[in-house]
Design a protein around this motif. Sequence first.
Motif, PDB file in Angstrom:
ATOM      1  N   VAL A 153       0.837  -1.202   0.000  1.00  0.00           N
ATOM      2  CA  VAL A 153       0.000   0.000   0.000  1.00  0.00           C
ATOM      3  C   VAL A 153       0.869   1.247   0.000  1.00  0.00           C
ATOM      4  CG1 VAL A 153      -1.764   1.251   1.278  1.00  0.00           C
ATOM      5  CG2 VAL A 153      -1.866  -1.238   1.141  1.00  0.00           C
ATOM      6  N   LEU A 163       2.009   1.846  -3.453  1.00  0.00           N
ATOM      7  CA  LEU A 163       0.878   2.253  -4.278  1.00  0.00           C
ATOM      8  C   LEU A 163       0.518   3.704  -4.033  1.00  0.00           C
ATOM      9  CD1 LEU A 163      -1.326   1.397  -6.276  1.00  0.00           C
ATOM     10  CD2 LEU A 163      -2.704   0.672  -4.327  1.00  0.00           C
ATOM     11  N   VAL A 164       0.479   4.103  -2.741  1.00  0.00           N
ATOM     12  CA  VAL A 164       0.141   5.482  -2.399  1.00  0.00           C
ATOM     13  C   VAL A 164       1.226   6.436  -2.876  1.00  0.00           C
ATOM     14  CG1 VAL A 164      -0.249   7.065  -0.480  1.00  0.00           C
ATOM     15  CG2 VAL A 164      -1.327   4.821  -0.479  1.00  0.00           C
ATOM     16  N   ARG A 223       0.773   7.251  -6.432  1.00  0.00           N
ATOM     17  CA  ARG A 223      -0.435   8.011  -6.764  1.00  0.00           C
ATOM     18  C   ARG A 223      -0.347   9.466  -6.335  1.00  0.00           C
ATOM     19  NH1 ARG A 223      -2.914   5.148 -10.663  1.00  0.00           N
ATOM     20  NH2 ARG A 223      -3.139   2.975 -10.038  1.00  0.00           N
ATOM     21  N   LEU A 248      -7.176   3.692  -7.337  1.00  0.00           N
ATOM     22  CA  LEU A 248      -6.627   2.356  -7.083  1.00  0.00           C
ATOM     23  C   LEU A 248      -7.105   1.373  -8.138  1.00  0.00           C
ATOM     24  CD1 LEU A 248      -6.996   2.188  -3.194  1.00  0.00           C
ATOM     25  CD2 LEU A 248      -4.981   2.782  -4.539  1.00  0.00           C
ATOM     26  N   ASP A 249      -6.396   0.239  -8.232  1.00  0.00           N
ATOM     27  CA  ASP A 249      -6.648  -0.728  -9.300  1.00  0.00           C
ATOM     28  C   ASP A 249      -7.532  -1.895  -8.891  1.00  0.00           C
ATOM     29  OD1 ASP A 249      -5.107   0.731 -11.057  1.00  0.00           O
ATOM     30  OD2 ASP A 249      -3.256  -0.292 -10.486  1.00  0.00           O
ATOM     31  N   SER A 258      -7.459  -3.467  -2.726  1.00  0.00           N
ATOM     32  CA  SER A 258      -6.488  -2.433  -2.358  1.00  0.00           C
ATOM     33  C   SER A 258      -7.162  -1.283  -1.615  1.00  0.00           C
ATOM     34  CB  SER A 258      -5.792  -1.898  -3.613  1.00  0.00           C
ATOM     35  OG  SER A 258      -5.093  -2.922  -4.278  1.00  0.00           O
ATOM     36  N   ALA A 259      -8.378  -0.933  -2.037  1.00  0.00           N
ATOM     37  CA  ALA A 259      -9.106   0.138  -1.350  1.00  0.00           C
ATOM     38  C   ALA A 259      -9.444  -0.265   0.082  1.00  0.00           C
ATOM     39  CB  ALA A 259     -10.376   0.481  -2.123  1.00  0.00           C
ATOM     40  N   LEU A 306      -6.239  -0.179   2.189  1.00  0.00           N
ATOM     41  CA  LEU A 306      -5.850   1.191   2.530  1.00  0.00           C
ATOM     42  C   LEU A 306      -6.783   1.775   3.583  1.00  0.00           C
ATOM     43  CD1 LEU A 306      -3.990   3.571   1.987  1.00  0.00           C
ATOM     44  CD2 LEU A 306      -5.486   4.245   0.105  1.00  0.00           C
ATOM     45  N   ILE A 312     -13.725   2.136  -9.159  1.00  0.00           N
ATOM     46  CA  ILE A 312     -12.667   1.124  -9.204  1.00  0.00           C
ATOM     47  C   ILE A 312     -13.113  -0.110  -9.973  1.00  0.00           C
ATOM     48  CG2 ILE A 312     -11.274  -0.433  -7.762  1.00  0.00           C
ATOM     49  CD1 ILE A 312     -11.199   1.664  -5.634  1.00  0.00           C
TER      50      ILE A 312
END
Length: 386
Positions: free
Chosen positions: A30, A33-34, A37, A93-94, A98-99, A102, A124
């Motif tokens: 995460v 990923l963050v 982004r 997010l993909d 993942s959401a 997070l 998403i």
Amino acid sequence: MVSTSDSDSGNPGSTPGRTSSFSNLLTPRVTSLVSSRVTPAIIMQFTRHFPPPTMAPPDQTIVQSNAPPAPSPTPMELCFLPAEIVSKIFDSLDSLNSAVSLACCSKFLAAVYNANKASIATRILPRDPILNGVSMSFYDKAVSLFLAQQQKEILGEYQGSVDVPSDLRAQFLKTPSLTTVHSILRLASIINRTAKGIRSRVVPRVSLDFTQFEVDSWKRYSFDILRRALYDVWTLHTLGGSLISPLFKGQRIKMWHQHPENEFVTGTFCHYLAVGQWDRFGMPNVEGVVPAARWPVLDPDLEARVRSQLVSECHSYSWNLLKKKKKVVVGVEGEVKVLQATVVKLSTRVEELEKSESALKERVCVAETLVEGMKAKLEERFGGEW
């Protein structure tokens, strides 16, 4: 300004009131990923107006030491960003997993996620792996199947169609809804499980007179082709449509039926779905899609025919992709040749200009020599007055 404490994150044994580092709460996945982004421009824009707090913990004495001061909270901590920006991060997010991961990092992120859960999940969903394959996306087909199931009374005038009209799709998806997202995910799960079950039964091998290229194509594209076929069959069945007989020399072939848009969906494939007991995965009985069909028990050659049909479709699909790539390569090569010809023309023109420049310099030198000679003669004739 919103901050996250250790007590909020559910970390036992921490000192209440102490501001915790948000980076310690994030998993490496995460965090990366963050980090990808949140751009530096966004960070600098909002941390300029919302600086992190620098309050010392209560009931503690500050001890003087030679050690360097502890760094203040970094701008990468999402808890110091406005809720609107955090919501945009969720939207980018993909996957839905993942959401959720997070959102579990802190109470602030969980509050933002819960407040916008429907819109986040709706945005998403098109990128979630459950609706995407190696070479194609199934989001539109899943939405069409959901709308066909939920709005049968409104879709009555579209009976026999193979897809839901785009204006009707926009009408029902205008307002985000968790019920819609969960229903689409349920349909996608049924399709994926059924496709995996069928795929496990129709495995080609070189020992069965298949080439290595066909086996490799099957391994790469068979799952996607089966998923697309199952979506098309289910949607056609829900809309009350049926397979059609293709034209051959202006006449219909009565003993052969196929989907109006998907040539892989034939009467043989629908027969295999009808008698293969795939309802245990949630698939409906699709007997009605083949007009006036008789459904015998499962014969041993049926799986072999479906296997051959699937291998042939994977082979054709792989060749079509290769042809597209070759067309792209040929197009690029053509553009490169045009650029090379342009470069040659420009080089020739530059050489001509260089020759012209050399000739012009020679003429200038000759003219300067003539002027100097004329000047010398004039001085010689008129003396120093010239």
